[in-house]
Write an enzyme that holds these catalytic residues in place. Structure first.
Site: not given
Ligand code: ASP
Length: 340
Positions: A59, A166, A278-279, A14, A90
């Site tokens: 990503s 995470t 998983q926590c 993004t 992200t």
């Molecule tokens: N779908 C996008 C990616 O991970 C979301 C982002 O950039 O935050 O490439």
């Protein structure tokens, strides 16, 4: 090297979207002209160079092959720059940051990942601040040494160790967490480094990179009601060498005899099973409950407080480097880059 120089590597995501003045739609940012788009960067007294992937990727399409491409870029530019910024979507940033933390050996320079929740071309974008601060951290040196010689993730106001992060929020500007390790720096009016928690290498060994990742790893998330056939299917995937098992709480899984038998059969035939929780916070302690003790007795490896992202990438890295199962298990139990 007297003056800092930073290399910004744009992979996609993004952050790199700007509004096309003619059509009004969001289009990829032309990184060649980054200094025109973010004029604030001209105020830094160090150089900034950029490399952009072509094509850039969302990503969600990240792969181990692209991680290898990234470490090759860092390897061939390592001596020319004092730090690296990787702009990345992200969604899988925590995986890529974890993978690179293992693939880059004896790192003495910052590799700072960042991205944004809103595109650079939107008025309220978080991308500009994230980019500017990430570059500042990548260039920051004291006594001719990098302030943070680690692979890290910078987002909003915190710098985290990459293999501890995470993604937990799909819309908040604070998209990442690191529940098991404190931030390496907090950013407000000043950048406040959390020195006792930053890894500084004491032994001067030569930087090198690993270019082999073995993805014959499966992920098994346990849930109440999980069926025997599903667990069997995972453990019996053709060629699978390791299974990261996300268990409940402090590392517990059902102790039904069918489950125990399947785990035993898998371990006996040489599949490495790594137990992570998983926590979001806390650690696997298999001795705590009977349901965990059993797994330990069967030879399941304790993943302690590893994130799933770090567990999967560490496994790919070790499978790519080592042949002996005993050696892999020993290294899984050791903190290689501060991931445990
Ligand atoms: N779908 C996008 C990616 O991970 C979301 C982002 O950039 O935050 O490439």
């Amino acid at each position: 090297m007297s003056k800092s120089k930073v290399l910004v590597i744009y992979t996609g995501g993004t952050i790199g979207m700007v509004r096309d003045p003619e059509t009004g739609s969001l289009v990829p940012f032309d990184f060649e002209h980054i200094l025109d788009k973010v004029p604030e960067l001209k105020q830094f007294d160090f150089g900034i160079d950029t490399i952009s992937f072509d094509p850039i990727i969302d990503s969600s399409n990240m792969t181990p092959e692209i991680w290898i491409r990234l470490v090759e870029i860092i390897e061939s530019n390592y001596h020319e720059y004092s730090g690296f910024v990787i702009l990345h979507g992200t969604d899988t940033m925590a995986y890529t940051a974890s993978a690179l933390s293992f693939m880059l050996h004896n790192l003495e320079k910052p590799v700072v990942f960042t991205g944004s929740q809103l595109p650079m071309g939107m008025i309220r974008t978080d991308g500009k601040e994230n980019l500017i601060t990430a570059i500042e951290i990548a260039a920051d040196r004291k006594d001719n040494m990098a302030q943070v010689p680690e692979v890290c993730v910078f987002f909003q106001d915190k710098l985290y160790r990459g293999n501890r992060t995470t993604k937990y929020n799909a819309e908040n500007f604070r998209a990442f967490r690191s529940d098991n390790y404190p931030p390496l720096a907090e950013i407000g009016l000043h950048i406040k480094y959390n020195y006792p928690f930053i890894r500084y290498r004491t032994m001067k060994e030569v930087f090198f990179v690993s270019k082999k990742m073995d993805n014959r790893v499966a992920l098994l998330k346990i849930f109440p009601g999980i069926s025997e056939s599903m667990v069997r299917a995972i453990f019996e995937i053709e060629g699978v060498r390791a299974v990261v098992m996300e268990t409940f709480g402090s590392g517990n899984a059902p102790n039904a005899s069918w489950f125990i038998d399947l785990v035993k059969q898998a371990v006996d035939k040489g599949v490495i099973i790594l137990n992570v929780t998983q926590c979001l916070a806390g650690s696997v302690e298999m001795w705590r409950y009977e349901t965990g003790v059993k797994l330990e007795q069967l030879g399941v490896v304790n993943g302690y407080d590893l994130t799933t992202e770090a567990a999967i990438t560490k496994m790919m890295f070790l499978l790519g480097r080592e042949t002996s199962i005993t050696q892999i298990k020993r290294k899984l139990n050791k903190s290689l880059r501060g991931e445990i």
